[in-house]
Scaffold this motif. Structure first.
Motif, PDB file in Angstrom:
ATOM      1  N   ARG A   1      88.835   4.217  -2.803  1.00 20.12           N
ATOM      2  CA  ARG A   1      89.687   4.411  -3.980  1.00 20.12           C
ATOM      3  C   ARG A   1      88.865   4.224  -5.242  1.00 20.12           C
ATOM      4  O   ARG A   1      88.044   3.315  -5.324  1.00 20.12           O
ATOM      5  CB  ARG A   1      90.846   3.418  -3.956  1.00 20.12           C
ATOM      6  N   VAL A   2      89.122   5.092  -6.220  1.00 17.32           N
ATOM      7  CA  VAL A   2      88.501   4.972  -7.536  1.00 17.32           C
ATOM      8  C   VAL A   2      89.616   4.730  -8.536  1.00 17.32           C
ATOM      9  O   VAL A   2      90.548   5.528  -8.649  1.00 17.32           O
ATOM     10  CB  VAL A   2      87.688   6.229  -7.902  1.00 17.32           C
ATOM     11  N   HIS A   3      89.515   3.597  -9.240  1.00 14.79           N
ATOM     12  CA  HIS A   3      90.526   3.221 -10.227  1.00 14.79           C
ATOM     13  C   HIS A   3      89.939   3.374 -11.628  1.00 14.79           C
ATOM     14  O   HIS A   3      88.847   2.872 -11.916  1.00 14.79           O
ATOM     15  CB  HIS A   3      90.974   1.775 -10.016  1.00 14.79           C
ATOM     16  N   ASN A   4      90.672   4.059 -12.497  1.00 14.86           N
ATOM     17  CA  ASN A   4      90.250   4.235 -13.886  1.00 14.86           C
ATOM     18  C   ASN A   4      90.744   3.029 -14.688  1.00 14.86           C
ATOM     19  O   ASN A   4      91.923   2.928 -15.017  1.00 14.86           O
ATOM     20  CB  ASN A   4      90.820   5.529 -14.462  1.00 14.86           C
ATOM     21  N   SER A   5      89.826   2.118 -14.979  1.00 11.67           N
ATOM     22  CA  SER A   5      90.188   0.927 -15.755  1.00 11.67           C
ATOM     23  C   SER A   5      89.973   1.131 -17.244  1.00 11.67           C
ATOM     24  O   SER A   5      90.132   0.203 -18.027  1.00 11.67           O
ATOM     25  CB  SER A   5      89.391  -0.287 -15.252  1.00 11.67           C
ATOM     26  N   GLY A   6      89.636   2.367 -17.623  1.00 15.88           N
ATOM     27  CA  GLY A   6      89.425   2.690 -19.038  1.00 15.88           C
ATOM     28  C   GLY A   6      90.650   3.315 -19.676  1.00 15.88           C
ATOM     29  O   GLY A   6      91.730   3.360 -19.078  1.00 15.88           O
ATOM     30  N   SER A   7      90.463   3.828 -20.890  1.00 16.97           N
ATOM     31  CA  SER A   7      91.590   4.394 -21.639  1.00 16.97           C
ATOM     32  C   SER A   7      91.567   5.919 -21.699  1.00 16.97           C
ATOM     33  O   SER A   7      92.468   6.522 -22.281  1.00 16.97           O
ATOM     34  CB  SER A   7      91.585   3.826 -23.066  1.00 16.97           C
ATOM     35  N   GLN A   8      90.541   6.551 -21.106  1.00 19.23           N
ATOM     36  CA  GLN A   8      90.458   8.008 -21.116  1.00 19.23           C
ATOM     37  C   GLN A   8      90.205   8.531 -19.709  1.00 19.23           C
ATOM     38  O   GLN A   8      89.532   7.894 -18.902  1.00 19.23           O
ATOM     39  CB  GLN A   8      89.340   8.466 -22.044  1.00 19.23           C
TER      40      GLN A   8
ATOM     41  N   GLU B   1      78.099   9.584 -14.929  1.00 18.24           N
ATOM     42  CA  GLU B   1      77.887   8.168 -14.628  1.00 18.24           C
ATOM     43  C   GLU B   1      77.905   7.973 -13.112  1.00 18.24           C
ATOM     44  O   GLU B   1      78.682   8.622 -12.408  1.00 18.24           O
ATOM     45  CB  GLU B   1      78.987   7.337 -15.270  1.00 18.24           C
ATOM     46  N   THR B   2      77.059   7.089 -12.628  1.00 22.40           N
ATOM     47  CA  THR B   2      77.059   6.709 -11.221  1.00 22.40           C
ATOM     48  C   THR B   2      77.367   5.228 -11.149  1.00 22.40           C
ATOM     49  O   THR B   2      76.702   4.411 -11.782  1.00 22.40           O
ATOM     50  CB  THR B   2      75.702   7.002 -10.553  1.00 22.40           C
ATOM     51  N   THR B   3      78.394   4.894 -10.389  1.00 16.94           N
ATOM     52  CA  THR B   3      78.804   3.505 -10.207  1.00 16.94           C
ATOM     53  C   THR B   3      78.528   3.108  -8.765  1.00 16.94           C
ATOM     54  O   THR B   3      78.922   3.824  -7.837  1.00 16.94           O
ATOM     55  CB  THR B   3      80.312   3.341 -10.506  1.00 16.94           C
TER      56      THR B   3
ATOM     57  N   SER C   1      72.385  -3.432  -5.019  1.00 12.87           N
ATOM     58  CA  SER C   1      71.655  -3.955  -3.858  1.00 12.87           C
ATOM     59  C   SER C   1      72.518  -4.850  -2.966  1.00 12.87           C
ATOM     60  O   SER C   1      71.997  -5.636  -2.192  1.00 12.87           O
ATOM     61  CB  SER C   1      70.419  -4.721  -4.328  1.00 12.87           C
ATOM     62  N   SER C   2      73.834  -4.727  -3.056  1.00 15.69           N
ATOM     63  CA  SER C   2      74.713  -5.545  -2.213  1.00 15.69           C
ATOM     64  C   SER C   2      75.537  -4.640  -1.297  1.00 15.69           C
ATOM     65  O   SER C   2      75.563  -3.427  -1.466  1.00 15.69           O
ATOM     66  CB  SER C   2      75.595  -6.445  -3.073  1.00 15.69           C
ATOM     67  N   TRP C   3      76.207  -5.262  -0.325  1.00 14.62           N
ATOM     68  CA  TRP C   3      76.917  -4.531   0.719  1.00 14.62           C
ATOM     69  C   TRP C   3      78.346  -5.042   0.877  1.00 14.62           C
ATOM     70  O   TRP C   3      78.651  -6.154   0.495  1.00 14.62           O
ATOM     71  CB  TRP C   3      76.185  -4.702   2.055  1.00 14.62           C
ATOM     72  N   THR C   4      79.197  -4.196   1.473  1.00 14.65           N
ATOM     73  CA  THR C   4      80.569  -4.582   1.759  1.00 14.65           C
ATOM     74  C   THR C   4      80.969  -4.063   3.136  1.00 14.65           C
ATOM     75  O   THR C   4      80.438  -3.042   3.587  1.00 14.65           O
ATOM     76  CB  THR C   4      81.556  -4.047   0.701  1.00 14.65           C
ATOM     77  N   THR C   5      81.899  -4.762   3.770  1.00 18.91           N
ATOM     78  CA  THR C   5      82.485  -4.286   5.021  1.00 18.91           C
ATOM     79  C   THR C   5      83.942  -3.868   4.792  1.00 18.91           C
ATOM     80  O   THR C   5      84.646  -3.538   5.736  1.00 18.91           O
ATOM     81  CB  THR C   5      82.426  -5.371   6.118  1.00 18.91           C
ATOM     82  N   ASP C   6      84.377  -3.862   3.530  1.00 18.87           N
ATOM     83  CA  ASP C   6      85.742  -3.489   3.160  1.00 18.87           C
ATOM     84  C   ASP C   6      86.039  -2.055   3.610  1.00 18.87           C
ATOM     85  O   ASP C   6      85.285  -1.143   3.293  1.00 18.87           O
ATOM     86  CB  ASP C   6      85.903  -3.617   1.636  1.00 18.87           C
ATOM     87  N   GLN C   7      87.125  -1.859   4.341  1.00 18.48           N
ATOM     88  CA  GLN C   7      87.500  -0.529   4.818  1.00 18.48           C
ATOM     89  C   GLN C   7      88.414   0.219   3.851  1.00 18.48           C
ATOM     90  O   GLN C   7      88.738   1.385   4.073  1.00 18.48           O
ATOM     91  CB  GLN C   7      88.170  -0.651   6.185  1.00 18.48           C
ATOM     92  N   THR C   8      88.822  -0.440   2.771  1.00 17.71           N
ATOM     93  CA  THR C   8      89.607   0.198   1.717  1.00 17.71           C
ATOM     94  C   THR C   8      89.085  -0.253   0.356  1.00 17.71           C
ATOM     95  O   THR C   8      89.815  -0.863  -0.428  1.00 17.71           O
ATOM     96  CB  THR C   8      91.104  -0.137   1.866  1.00 17.71           C
ATOM     97  N   PRO C   9      87.824   0.016   0.066  1.00 16.05           N
ATOM     98  CA  PRO C   9      87.260  -0.453  -1.203  1.00 16.05           C
ATOM     99  C   PRO C   9      87.882   0.249  -2.398  1.00 16.05           C
ATOM    100  O   PRO C   9      88.194   1.444  -2.345  1.00 16.05           O
ATOM    101  CB  PRO C   9      85.773  -0.107  -1.078  1.00 16.05           C
ATOM    102  N   THR C  10      88.086  -0.508  -3.468  1.00 12.17           N
ATOM    103  CA  THR C  10      88.543   0.044  -4.736  1.00 12.17           C
ATOM    104  C   THR C  10      87.423  -0.130  -5.744  1.00 12.17           C
ATOM    105  O   THR C  10      87.007  -1.261  -6.011  1.00 12.17           O
ATOM    106  CB  THR C  10      89.825  -0.649  -5.235  1.00 12.17           C
ATOM    107  N   ILE C  11      86.956   0.978  -6.289  1.00 11.50           N
ATOM    108  CA  ILE C  11      85.857   0.951  -7.247  1.00 11.50           C
ATOM    109  C   ILE C  11      86.451   1.172  -8.632  1.00 11.50           C
ATOM    110  O   ILE C  11      87.072   2.208  -8.893  1.00 11.50           O
ATOM    111  CB  ILE C  11      84.804   2.021  -6.910  1.00 11.50           C
ATOM    112  N   ASN C  12      86.277   0.193  -9.508  1.00 13.96           N
ATOM    113  CA  ASN C  12      86.773   0.305 -10.885  1.00 13.96           C
ATOM    114  C   ASN C  12      85.735   1.005 -11.743  1.00 13.96           C
ATOM    115  O   ASN C  12      84.573   0.621 -11.756  1.00 13.96           O
ATOM    116  CB  ASN C  12      87.062  -1.081 -11.455  1.00 13.96           C
TER     117      ASN C  12
END
Length: 134
Positions: free
Chosen positions: A43-50, A112-114, A120-131
């Motif tokens: 999931r990609v969440h838009n935490s901005g105003s545009q 932009e690349t997020t 350099s870190s890792w996650t095992t989250d199967q439903t990651p949300t990227i802000n």
């Protein structure tokens, strides 16, 4: 069983594995979590105003020790302020593998690349949300 029979069975097993579609898992003789892929919702969440566009076809995932792979073949969608958009992809490794995500977004002429959870870190989250805020 004679040696010839074992060789024949091995050849049949190899031929059967080669006939599988790309991304299919072979499960005989291996632990379930070692070969079975899983469906992961990113999931990609838009935490901005545009609003911005998330380019799924340019976004990638990497398993610890592996190389970057595309999340999708061709798709992009606009994510309005406060909105969340998602994509489901079939992971080729087990669900508990360490992963890093690279989400590519554009707004006007800016790109932009997020990285999630970080460069350099890792996650095992199967439903990651990227802000993302552009």
């Amino acid at each position: 069983m004679k040696l010839e029979g074992r060789v024949l069975i091995r050849r049949i097993s190899i031929a059967a594995a080669l006939a599988l579609p790309i991304g299919a898992a072979v499960t005989a003789g291996a632990p379930d979590d070692a070969v079975a892929g899983c469906q992961i919702t990113v999931r990609v969440h838009n935490s901005g105003s545009q609003a911005f566009t998330v380019n799924w076809d340019e976004s990638k995932v990497k398993v610890s020790g592996g190389t970057w792979s595309k999340l999708a073949n061709s798709s992009s969608e606009v994510v309005g302020a406060g909105q969340t958009k998602s994509i489901v992809y079939g992971a080729t490794f087990n669900c508990g593998a360490n992963r890093r995500y690279q989400i590519h977004t554009t707004q006007g002429g800016d790109e932009e690349t997020t990285y999630f959870p970080g460069v350099s870190s890792w996650t095992t989250d199967q439903t990651p949300t990227i802000n993302v805020s552009m």
